[in-house]
Design a protein around this motif. Structure first.
Motif, PDB file in Angstrom:
ATOM      1  N   LEU A 628       0.844  -1.187   0.000  1.00  0.00           N
ATOM      2  CA  LEU A 628       0.000   0.000   0.000  1.00  0.00           C
ATOM      3  C   LEU A 628       0.884   1.244   0.000  1.00  0.00           C
ATOM      4  O   LEU A 628       2.055   1.186   0.389  1.00  0.00           O
ATOM      5  CB  LEU A 628      -0.900   0.016   1.242  1.00  0.00           C
ATOM      6  CG  LEU A 628      -1.764  -1.224   1.503  1.00  0.00           C
ATOM      7  CD1 LEU A 628      -2.261  -1.210   2.937  1.00  0.00           C
ATOM      8  CD2 LEU A 628      -2.930  -1.282   0.529  1.00  0.00           C
ATOM      9  N   ASN A 629       0.333   2.358  -0.434  1.00  0.00           N
ATOM     10  CA  ASN A 629       1.024   3.639  -0.323  1.00  0.00           C
ATOM     11  C   ASN A 629       0.641   4.334   0.964  1.00  0.00           C
ATOM     12  O   ASN A 629      -0.528   4.350   1.353  1.00  0.00           O
ATOM     13  CB  ASN A 629       0.686   4.559  -1.495  1.00  0.00           C
ATOM     14  CG  ASN A 629       1.430   4.228  -2.762  1.00  0.00           C
ATOM     15  OD1 ASN A 629       0.833   3.815  -3.741  1.00  0.00           O
ATOM     16  ND2 ASN A 629       2.739   4.415  -2.754  1.00  0.00           N
ATOM     17  N   SER A 630       1.627   4.901   1.632  1.00  0.00           N
ATOM     18  CA  SER A 630       1.380   5.794   2.750  1.00  0.00           C
ATOM     19  C   SER A 630       1.544   7.231   2.248  1.00  0.00           C
ATOM     20  O   SER A 630       1.737   7.459   1.047  1.00  0.00           O
ATOM     21  CB  SER A 630       2.353   5.482   3.882  1.00  0.00           C
ATOM     22  OG  SER A 630       2.027   6.212   5.039  1.00  0.00           O
ATOM     23  N   ASP A 631       1.476   8.219   3.149  1.00  0.00           N
ATOM     24  CA  ASP A 631       1.558   9.624   2.732  1.00  0.00           C
ATOM     25  C   ASP A 631       3.000  10.087   2.548  1.00  0.00           C
ATOM     26  O   ASP A 631       3.398  10.522   1.480  1.00  0.00           O
ATOM     27  CB  ASP A 631       0.862  10.521   3.762  1.00  0.00           C
ATOM     28  CG  ASP A 631      -0.636  10.362   3.720  1.00  0.00           C
ATOM     29  OD1 ASP A 631      -1.184  10.287   2.614  1.00  0.00           O
ATOM     30  OD2 ASP A 631      -1.262  10.291   4.791  1.00  0.00           O
ATOM     31  N   LYS A 632       3.778   9.971   3.607  1.00  0.00           N
ATOM     32  CA  LYS A 632       5.156  10.456   3.544  1.00  0.00           C
ATOM     33  C   LYS A 632       5.964   9.811   4.653  1.00  0.00           C
ATOM     34  O   LYS A 632       5.416   9.209   5.590  1.00  0.00           O
ATOM     35  CB  LYS A 632       5.217  11.976   3.637  1.00  0.00           C
ATOM     36  CG  LYS A 632       4.533  12.552   4.865  1.00  0.00           C
ATOM     37  CD  LYS A 632       4.453  14.069   4.784  1.00  0.00           C
ATOM     38  CE  LYS A 632       3.659  14.638   5.962  1.00  0.00           C
ATOM     39  NZ  LYS A 632       3.549  16.121   5.868  1.00  0.00           N
ATOM     40  N   ASP A 664       0.686   8.388   7.827  1.00  0.00           N
ATOM     41  CA  ASP A 664      -0.306   7.695   6.999  1.00  0.00           C
ATOM     42  C   ASP A 664      -1.712   8.163   7.345  1.00  0.00           C
ATOM     43  O   ASP A 664      -2.096   8.196   8.511  1.00  0.00           O
ATOM     44  CB  ASP A 664      -0.209   6.186   7.206  1.00  0.00           C
ATOM     45  CG  ASP A 664      -1.257   5.436   6.398  1.00  0.00           C
ATOM     46  OD1 ASP A 664      -1.091   5.347   5.171  1.00  0.00           O
ATOM     47  OD2 ASP A 664      -2.237   4.963   7.008  1.00  0.00           O
ATOM     48  N   THR A 665      -2.463   8.545   6.308  1.00  0.00           N
ATOM     49  CA  THR A 665      -3.877   8.900   6.481  1.00  0.00           C
ATOM     50  C   THR A 665      -4.757   8.125   5.518  1.00  0.00           C
ATOM     51  O   THR A 665      -5.948   8.399   5.433  1.00  0.00           O
ATOM     52  CB  THR A 665      -4.085  10.409   6.243  1.00  0.00           C
ATOM     53  OG1 THR A 665      -3.685  10.738   4.909  1.00  0.00           O
ATOM     54  CG2 THR A 665      -3.289  11.238   7.242  1.00  0.00           C
ATOM     55  N   ARG A 666      -4.189   7.143   4.799  1.00  0.00           N
ATOM     56  CA  ARG A 666      -4.923   6.476   3.726  1.00  0.00           C
ATOM     57  C   ARG A 666      -5.382   5.078   4.088  1.00  0.00           C
ATOM     58  O   ARG A 666      -6.423   4.627   3.630  1.00  0.00           O
ATOM     59  CB  ARG A 666      -4.044   6.370   2.471  1.00  0.00           C
ATOM     60  CG  ARG A 666      -3.433   7.677   2.006  1.00  0.00           C
ATOM     61  CD  ARG A 666      -2.555   7.433   0.783  1.00  0.00           C
ATOM     62  NE  ARG A 666      -1.805   8.609   0.404  1.00  0.00           N
ATOM     63  CZ  ARG A 666      -0.947   8.630  -0.609  1.00  0.00           C
ATOM     64  NH1 ARG A 666      -0.732   7.541  -1.323  1.00  0.00           N
ATOM     65  NH2 ARG A 666      -0.295   9.733  -0.896  1.00  0.00           N
ATOM     66  N   SER A 667      -4.610   4.346   4.874  1.00  0.00           N
ATOM     67  CA  SER A 667      -4.792   2.896   4.957  1.00  0.00           C
ATOM     68  C   SER A 667      -5.241   2.403   6.325  1.00  0.00           C
ATOM     69  O   SER A 667      -5.182   1.212   6.590  1.00  0.00           O
ATOM     70  CB  SER A 667      -3.484   2.198   4.566  1.00  0.00           C
ATOM     71  OG  SER A 667      -3.056   2.632   3.302  1.00  0.00           O
ATOM     72  N   ARG A 704      12.623  -1.181  16.819  1.00  0.00           N
ATOM     73  CA  ARG A 704      12.256  -0.140  15.855  1.00  0.00           C
ATOM     74  C   ARG A 704      10.818   0.321  16.123  1.00  0.00           C
ATOM     75  O   ARG A 704       9.904  -0.479  16.204  1.00  0.00           O
ATOM     76  CB  ARG A 704      12.360  -0.670  14.430  1.00  0.00           C
ATOM     77  CG  ARG A 704      11.914   0.322  13.362  1.00  0.00           C
ATOM     78  CD  ARG A 704      12.055  -0.284  11.977  1.00  0.00           C
ATOM     79  NE  ARG A 704      10.784  -0.318  11.268  1.00  0.00           N
ATOM     80  CZ  ARG A 704      10.585  -0.938  10.112  1.00  0.00           C
ATOM     81  NH1 ARG A 704      11.591  -1.606   9.566  1.00  0.00           N
ATOM     82  NH2 ARG A 704       9.420  -0.921   9.513  1.00  0.00           N
ATOM     83  N   TYR A 705      10.666   1.620  16.267  1.00  0.00           N
ATOM     84  CA  TYR A 705       9.353   2.250  16.371  1.00  0.00           C
ATOM     85  C   TYR A 705       9.307   3.356  15.316  1.00  0.00           C
ATOM     86  O   TYR A 705       9.986   4.376  15.461  1.00  0.00           O
ATOM     87  CB  TYR A 705       9.140   2.877  17.754  1.00  0.00           C
ATOM     88  CG  TYR A 705       9.293   1.947  18.932  1.00  0.00           C
ATOM     89  CD1 TYR A 705       8.171   1.400  19.558  1.00  0.00           C
ATOM     90  CD2 TYR A 705      10.550   1.661  19.454  1.00  0.00           C
ATOM     91  CE1 TYR A 705       8.311   0.570  20.665  1.00  0.00           C
ATOM     92  CE2 TYR A 705      10.690   0.830  20.561  1.00  0.00           C
ATOM     93  CZ  TYR A 705       9.563   0.292  21.154  1.00  0.00           C
ATOM     94  OH  TYR A 705       9.703  -0.517  22.253  1.00  0.00           O
ATOM     95  N   ASP A 706       8.532   3.186  14.270  1.00  0.00           N
ATOM     96  CA  ASP A 706       8.513   4.201  13.205  1.00  0.00           C
ATOM     97  C   ASP A 706       7.155   4.881  13.054  1.00  0.00           C
ATOM     98  O   ASP A 706       6.898   5.550  12.060  1.00  0.00           O
ATOM     99  CB  ASP A 706       8.937   3.588  11.864  1.00  0.00           C
ATOM    100  CG  ASP A 706       8.015   2.466  11.405  1.00  0.00           C
ATOM    101  OD1 ASP A 706       6.911   2.328  11.947  1.00  0.00           O
ATOM    102  OD2 ASP A 706       8.406   1.720  10.484  1.00  0.00           O
ATOM    103  N   GLY A 707       6.278   4.713  14.028  1.00  0.00           N
ATOM    104  CA  GLY A 707       4.964   5.327  13.966  1.00  0.00           C
ATOM    105  C   GLY A 707       3.872   4.360  13.559  1.00  0.00           C
ATOM    106  O   GLY A 707       2.704   4.572  13.873  1.00  0.00           O
ATOM    107  N   ILE A 708       4.222   3.297  12.827  1.00  0.00           N
ATOM    108  CA  ILE A 708       3.253   2.297  12.380  1.00  0.00           C
ATOM    109  C   ILE A 708       3.657   0.904  12.853  1.00  0.00           C
ATOM    110  O   ILE A 708       2.868   0.170  13.429  1.00  0.00           O
ATOM    111  CB  ILE A 708       3.096   2.326  10.847  1.00  0.00           C
ATOM    112  CG1 ILE A 708       2.414   3.629  10.420  1.00  0.00           C
ATOM    113  CG2 ILE A 708       2.295   1.121  10.362  1.00  0.00           C
ATOM    114  CD1 ILE A 708       2.226   3.757   8.928  1.00  0.00           C
TER     115      ILE A 708
END
Length: 796
Positions: A628-632, A664-667, A704-708
């Motif tokens: 999937l694509n995320s935002d940035k 991410d605001t899409r998935s 690792r913690y990258d926000g997702i």
């Protein structure tokens, strides 16, 4: 985040306005001959005045050598070989940074050998003045690896997982072989014992394809002496986790005057194993769901072989024409066993499946290359092309059994897949050297690929007749053309300040169709410009600074676009997403070389980053693994490299920290806390006695913690013992890999209403026995030539 950006901007300004405070020797070239003007072979080394340790080194086979990125005001050059007595020369800066020593006449040794293998105490890992890293594979514990992927996973800052090869703190890398782009799958064609070194380039120039976020260039060993040189290597890997695995590799080089021929054959037999544990949970009161899955892959290599044959004609001292063939056959059997316990509200179901594999993959690649030097200061012309055909045929049988409190059901599936991927690539490069201090590079490239696949499922319920299932079956076709061109100008100003500026343009056109979308046709084209800039300056003979900017693109792999279903069990499948778009990347990097230390700081901004997860299917119990694509994505990294070189110990030690945040605001991914991640690496070689070495390699990757995503820490400790026999022609090694079995990916994330936990177990903890025998009859020659690599797309 703003503080990080302000700091990076300040450092860039300091770099750009740094005045030149010193002058130093940048490069040394020469030609080693005897009193009869016969060229010799050996090692050229830069030796420390303080403790006689080796600072830089290279091997030469036809007299000529070149040592670059020296950045010292005064150095000691040492030439050493079994063919002549050691030669020393002090070299100082006297207004000229690039020093050509011309012919160096040495004194012959007392022993003349028809055949010789060169071994030296060159550091296993070297950091260049631009911040890129060279990993010297030959004669290290890395050369005992059974695959190129294993070598890369044990190289500094390289992470190999989920069939992706990435650089820690940067992102996914594209692969080159001897300076030419290759497929990831073509890594299986390369014998690890044939690799000389690996270059890890974190901010590539415009001459490299704009694909990916970094470049890894694999350099193979070349034979430039006349005669025959051969290598036979036998590996046996044993462990408690999987059945024994055997690797046999043989290569043979023949060269006579202007003709050289090279052939290789490698075979792997045995079993590879991989276990995946996955837990999926939905905690809603009306939609409680829990699935515990254990999947055990036991893949049997019924026949795996890579093979190649190439011929090169050196029509002059500085020009060649070459043709090469490389192939691969992989006849894969074995099983994939899955056990899944599902609780959906108040109902419990035990599901078991056994996938019996019968897969056949073949690759055939043909390359034609022409290269000619146009003058003696670096101008050259190259044109080459490659055509490859990649075929896969799958005939799997899947046996499934479902048990609940009230019933037991059985079914059998047949999965029939045909996949065909032809790739054509043609490129031409021209280099115009105005002097040894400045040159202009221009080039064009055409790449075309077609990916056609047909997947059919036949299903039998309760041992009944097989019927066609159109919901699982897919037909897919993808066609892509990429037209690229680049220009790159580099200059050395006053022997102290170097810069390069480049621009790459790429026009991409593609179309795809699939019966998953009612045979709808998607057609798109886009044009991109990718500017690049780099600079470096020497402050004095022990300090230098460098900085760079590059813009790049990362296109989704063909299979990531293919909606064809890769079946794992009735509730889990892998499926491509034809709607994902390429990533757009902007990367900044700056650093400093301080005596033996190298420090780097970088920032990468990615638009539309490609991520992945388990998406809930139409059946509430089913999930589809999909890209999937995320935002940035924001990524900041800092690293420090510390080498240690003595007469008996060579070591490279790196520490890298990275702060990566996905937005991410899409998935519907669940958000987690973001924290920095650390990566520690050490590579050591201990010369205990003549012909006897101990090697230690270890790395550690923190949580690792990258926000997702959350990924648990991993580590690997490998120890190897090496002993040479028969005048260095026979080498025996014992290697203990991943001693504590801590190289196991483990983590979790959430997507929609589902929380997913996973952990993987690979056959990384094992003992490997390696025997390598060198044979042949070589003699010196005064003729020189170049060799070429293959060219292919990397997104299969």
């Amino acid at each position: 985040m703003q503080n990080y950006l302000n700091f990076i901007g300040l450092m860039l300004c300091i770099l750009l306005y740094t005045s030149v405070k010193g002058q130093s020797v940048e490069s040394i070239t020469g030609n080693v001959v005897n009193s009869k003007n016969e060229v010799k072979l050996g090692n050229a080394l830069i030796v420390s005045f303080q403790d006689s340790t080796i600072l830089k080194g290279t091997s030469f086979f036809e007299g000529k050598f070149e040592l670059t990125n020296i950045n010292k005001q005064k150095v000691l050059l040492k030439l050493t070989s079994l063919e002549f007595q050691d030669y020393y020369q002090v070299i100082e800066y006297h207004g000229k940074a690039d020093i050509d020593l011309g012919d160096i006449v040495i004194t012959e040794g007392t022993t003349a050998l028809d055949e010789v293998i060169l071994l030296s105490n060159i550091p296993p890992i070297q950091t260049k003045s631009d911040g890129s890293i060279q990993v010297n594979v030959a004669n290290t514990v890395l050369a005992t690896s059974t695959s190129v992927e294993e070598i890369l996973s044990r190289s500094p800052n390289v992470i190999v997982e989920d069939e992706r090869i990435s650089i820690f703190g940067k992102g996914e890398a594209i692969i080159y072989l001897n300076g030419q782009r290759i497929l990831n799958e073509q890594l299986s064609n390369i014998q690890p014992s044939e690799i000389k070194s690996i270059d890890i380039i974190t901010n590539p120039s415009a001459k490299y394809d704009a694909e990916g976020e970094a470049v890894i260039n694999i350099v193979t060993i070349k034979n430039s002496l006349e005669g025959i040189k051969g290598l036979l290597q036998q590996n046996l890997t044993v462990s408690d986790f999987a059945a024994p695995l055997s690797n046999t590799n043989i290569s043979l080089d023949y060269r006579s005057k202007k003709i050289s021929i090279r052939g290789n054959y490698g075979m792997e037999l045995g079993t590879s194993r991989f276990i995946l544990n996955t837990t999926r949970t939905r905690s809603g009161e009306s939609d409680f769901f829990n699935s515990d899955i254990t999947t055990d892959w036991n893949w049997k290599q019924k026949y795996f072989a890579n093979y190649g044959l190439g011929m090169q004609y050196n029509f002059s001292q500085d020009g060649y024409l070459s043709i090469a063939y490389n192939g691969l056959t992989n006849d894969l059997g074995g099983t994939e066993t899955s056990n899944n316990t599902i609780i959906a509200n108040a109902d419990t179901e035990d599901f078991q499946s056994v996938l019996n594999k019968d897969d056949l993959t073949s690759q055939h690649s043909f390359a034609l290359n022409f290269s000619k030097a146009l003058d003696t200061i670096g101008s050259s012309f190259y044109i080459g092309g490659q055509y490859s055909l990649n075929d896969t045929s799958i005939d799997d049988i899947i046996e499934e059994k479902s048990t609940t409190e009230t019933r037991t059901t059985n079914r059998i599936l047949k999965n029939l897949v045909k996949r065909n991927i032809p790739i054509l690539s043609v490129q031409s490069d021209y280099t115009r050297a105005f002097s040894k201090q400045s040159q202009l590079e221009i080039g064009i490239k055409l790449g075309q690929v077609s990916n056609t696949s047909s997947s059919k499922f036949l299903i039998s319920h309760e041992n009944g007749e097989f019927t066609f299932d159109e919901n699982l079956s897919r037909d897919f076709e993808y066609n892509e053309s990429i037209y690229g061109a680049y220009v790159n100008y580099s200059k050395n100003v006053q022997d102290k300040f170097n810069y390069a500026i480049g621009l790459r343009t790429e026009y991409t056109a593609y179309n795809l169709s699939s019966d998953a979308d009612n045979n709808s046709l998607q057609e798109k084209n886009y044009f991109n410009l990718f500017p690049n800039f780099s600079m470096s300056t020497s402050i004095d003979d022990s300090k230098s600074l460098f900085a760079s900017y590059s813009s790049r693109i990362f296109r989704p792999r063909y299979q990531s676009l293919n909606p064809t279903i890769v079946y794992q069990d009735a509730f889990t499948s892998i499926q491509g997403n034809p709607n994902i778009v390429p990533e757009k990347i902007h990367a900044f990097e700056l650093g400093a070389n301080l005596k033996k230390l190298t420090a780097k700081l970088g920032y990468t901004y990615t638009i539309d980053p490609i991520i992945g997860g388990a998406v809930q299917g139409e059946n509430p119990k089913s999930y589809i693994l999909q890209r999937l694509n995320s935002d940035k994505q924001h990524n900041i990294f800092a690293s420090l490299s510390v080498p240690i070189n003595t007469n008996w110990w060579t070591s490279t030690n790196t520490i890298t920290t990275s702060y990566r945040k996905l937005v991410d605001t899409r998935s519907s991914f669940g958000f987690k806390k973001t924290r920095p991640q650390a990566y520690l690496y050490t590579n050591n070689k201990f010369n205990i006695a003549p012909g006897f070495k101990i090697q230690l390699l270890a790395w550690y990757l923190s949580n690792r913690y990258d926000g997702i995503y959350f990924r648990k820490n991993q580590a690997d400790i490998t120890i190897g013992i090496e002993k040479e026999f028969l005048n260095k022609f026979l080498k025996l090694q014992i290697v203990a890999n991943d001693i504590f079995h801590t190289n196991k990916p483990d983590g979790n994330y959430s997507l929609g209403e589902t929380s997913i936990l996973f952990d993987r177990i690979y056959n990384t903890q094992n003992i490997r026995f390696v025997a390598t025998y060198n044979f042949g009859k070589l003699k010196k020659t005064t003729y020189t030539g170049k060799s070429s690599g293959d060219e292919e797309n990397n997104r299969l």
